[in-house]
Scaffold this active site. Structure first.
Site, PDB file in Angstrom:
ATOM      1  N   HIS A   1      30.752  45.596  41.151  1.00  0.00           N
ATOM      2  CA  HIS A   1      30.086  46.491  40.458  1.00  0.00           C
ATOM      3  C   HIS A   1      28.631  46.894  40.832  1.00  0.00           C
ATOM      4  CE1 HIS A   1      29.440  50.190  38.029  1.00  0.00           C
ATOM      5  NE2 HIS A   1      28.642  49.504  37.227  1.00  0.00           N
TER       6      HIS A   1
ATOM      7  N   ASP B   1      28.085  47.447  44.433  1.00  0.00           N
ATOM      8  CA  ASP B   1      28.340  48.765  44.719  1.00  0.00           C
ATOM      9  C   ASP B   1      27.253  49.642  44.273  1.00  0.00           C
ATOM     10  OD1 ASP B   1      30.220  50.973  45.628  1.00  0.00           O
ATOM     11  OD2 ASP B   1      30.533  51.371  43.287  1.00  0.00           O
TER      12      ASP B   1
END
Length: 105
Positions: free
Chosen positions: A78, A81
């Site tokens: 995450h 990202d």
């Protein structure tokens, strides 16, 4: 203890990515309203956040290269990202600020 440090680093990446993207968005809004000084300032602010994140990533990569492997978690994915999106958004924001400048002339 090492887990806590990794968590701090990962959360720092998420925060830096979010802050970088937010500053880039503010740059676009400033350019849209014709405030190009503020727009440039916000792009520089975005770059500062991205540099902080890049330094954290470099530290993690150095640790990995030295044999200190970090478990890849969903939270780490995450964070990465977030960073990739922030970098892309910052690049696009720079182009939009330039476009607004050209339209203003």
């Amino acid at each position: 203890m090492e887990e806590d440090k990794n968590l701090q680093t990962i959360m720092g990446l998420i925060m830096s990515g979010g802050n970088a993207k937010g500053s880039a968005f503010e740059a676009i809004k400033a350019a849209k309203s014709g405030d190009f000084n503020l727009a440039e300032s916000k792009l520089k602010e975005s770059d500062k956040f991205l540099t902080e994140a890049h330094n954290s990533q470099t530290d993690m990569l150095t640790q990995e290269a030295n044999g200190n492997h970090t478990e890849v978690t969903l939270l780490m994915v995450h964070a990465q990202d977030h960073m990739m999106n922030a970098i892309t958004f910052r690049d696009l924001a720079g182009e939009l600020v330039d476009l607004y400048k050209k339209l203003a002339n």
